[in-house]
Design an enzyme around this catalytic site. Sequence first.
Site, PDB file in Angstrom:
ATOM      1  N   ASP A  99     -11.202  -8.303   7.460  1.00 15.13           N
ATOM      2  CA  ASP A  99     -12.759  -8.125   6.959  1.00 15.13           C
ATOM      3  C   ASP A  99     -13.351  -9.443   7.129  1.00 15.13           C
ATOM      4  O   ASP A  99     -14.306  -9.448   7.433  1.00 15.13           O
ATOM      5  CB  ASP A  99     -12.814  -7.637   5.688  1.00 15.13           C
ATOM      6  N   TYR A 129       0.779  -1.106   0.029  1.00 15.48           N
ATOM      7  CA  TYR A 129      -0.047   0.188   0.166  1.00 15.48           C
ATOM      8  C   TYR A 129       0.807   1.349  -0.135  1.00 15.48           C
ATOM      9  O   TYR A 129       0.267   2.235  -0.358  1.00 15.48           O
ATOM     10  CB  TYR A 129      -1.103   0.111   1.220  1.00 15.48           C
ATOM     11  N   ASP A 145      -3.619 -17.945   1.324  1.00 15.37           N
ATOM     12  CA  ASP A 145      -4.603 -18.564   0.574  1.00 15.37           C
ATOM     13  C   ASP A 145      -5.321 -19.554   1.622  1.00 15.37           C
ATOM     14  O   ASP A 145      -6.443 -19.825   1.758  1.00 15.37           O
ATOM     15  CB  ASP A 145      -4.189 -19.128  -0.775  1.00 15.37           C
ATOM     16  N   LYS A 167       3.221 -15.188   2.098  1.00 16.12           N
ATOM     17  CA  LYS A 167       3.039 -16.145   0.718  1.00 16.12           C
ATOM     18  C   LYS A 167       4.252 -16.591   0.427  1.00 16.12           C
ATOM     19  O   LYS A 167       4.957 -16.081  -0.788  1.00 16.12           O
ATOM     20  CB  LYS A 167       2.164 -15.192  -0.120  1.00 16.12           C
ATOM     21  N   ASP A 176      -5.508  -6.590   5.558  1.00 12.18           N
ATOM     22  CA  ASP A 176      -6.683  -5.829   5.053  1.00 12.18           C
ATOM     23  C   ASP A 176      -7.795  -7.020   4.960  1.00 12.18           C
ATOM     24  O   ASP A 176      -8.907  -6.608   5.147  1.00 12.18           O
ATOM     25  CB  ASP A 176      -6.225  -5.038   3.939  1.00 12.18           C
TER      26      ASP A 176
END
Length: 362
Positions: A252, A141, A224, A192, A248
Amino acid sequence: MTHKIAILPGDGIGVEIIVEARKLLDCLRDDFGFAVETEEALVGGCAYDATGTPLPEATLTLAREADSVLLGAVGGPKWESLDISVRPERGLLGLRAELELFANLRPAILYPQLADASTLRSDVVAGLDILIVRELTGGIYFGQPRGVEKLADGQRRGYNTLVYTSSEVERIGRVAFEIAQKRGGRLCSVDKANVLECTEMWREVMTEVSADYPDVELSHMYVDNAAMQLVRAPKQFDVMVTTNMFGDILSDCAAMLTGSIGMLPSASLNAQNRGMYEPIHGSAPDIAGQGVANPLATLLSVAMMLRYSLGEPALAERIDRAVSVVLDQGLRTGDIMSTGMRQVGSAEMGDAVITALRADAS
Ligand code: NAD
């Protein structure tokens, strides 16, 4: 010592839920001897309207000088067509970056009274209590270079950069290990590492840091798989730590396991444990101005502030208990309403929490 709290209501329902948080802070001051001073400032769309920027200098100064910041929410359709550099969300990102709030703590707790609110079976989620620690000021980001460029053949090429230094990984790792020590003693680091070199290093650093926390059991998981496990068997997790973007998304997902975006608080901390506290939801333009927003996530954000930044864990416990009492009484805002319960608005819900708080004290 008097605690200075900067209050930034923001836009939409941010304004309405912060009214309830103010009432709670007043109650803590008047009935529980909590020494607190508050001052309000503009952030987000309302700040853009008034000053031409979503994060005015005066707001930043107030936030820097405060012991803690309490934020409502920012954004709304009115500002969606603005240039990205002055959109309301830029105000939030600016605060996080300027205050160096690198550690985002997002609990996902399912109150037993709301077990039916989840879209998952209640046996899968009943008793859920996860804390996700998300790195907040680095990663893709913020990484440079970033942008969209025009290629010679007329195509456009968009790019962002995933970048972490080992010290950035170490500092978020230490926050997560220390929290795990105070909870169930289990930390899952999500990366990852099989595809991204940057997160391969993330995994190595987490493993190195773990040597200093022999009482915490560290595990690693690919993102994943973590997404899958969160909806398959979420109770296997205690504390999770991950990068900005993975956090992020996963937080959620974890939030929705509880079925109630209006119930979940968050904290964003700097190296000195000073921080910004806010509900995880947005400005909810669809219900703004109606007095129906659930204020509990914001009241629980005040509890997190007392616990993590202001050294008042006992008062934080009291707020948590008061929220539980109010749910036991069957009071529900629209977002958590179910058959047989009594639907109330923001103000009635806020007042009920204060009444329960006072009753607990007497
Ligand atoms: P949102 O969280 O505002 O709303 C999603 C849904 O949940 C809506 O139906 C809304 O009514 C409901 N909801 C949210 N909070 C609630 C509450 N306290 N009580 C009852 N219902 C509640 O997300 P969105 O609709 O995607 O975004 C709306 C605006 O908020 C956008 O401009 C977005 O950029 C912004 N946003 C801001 C923040 C923040 O300030 N931290 C976070 C997310 C989104």
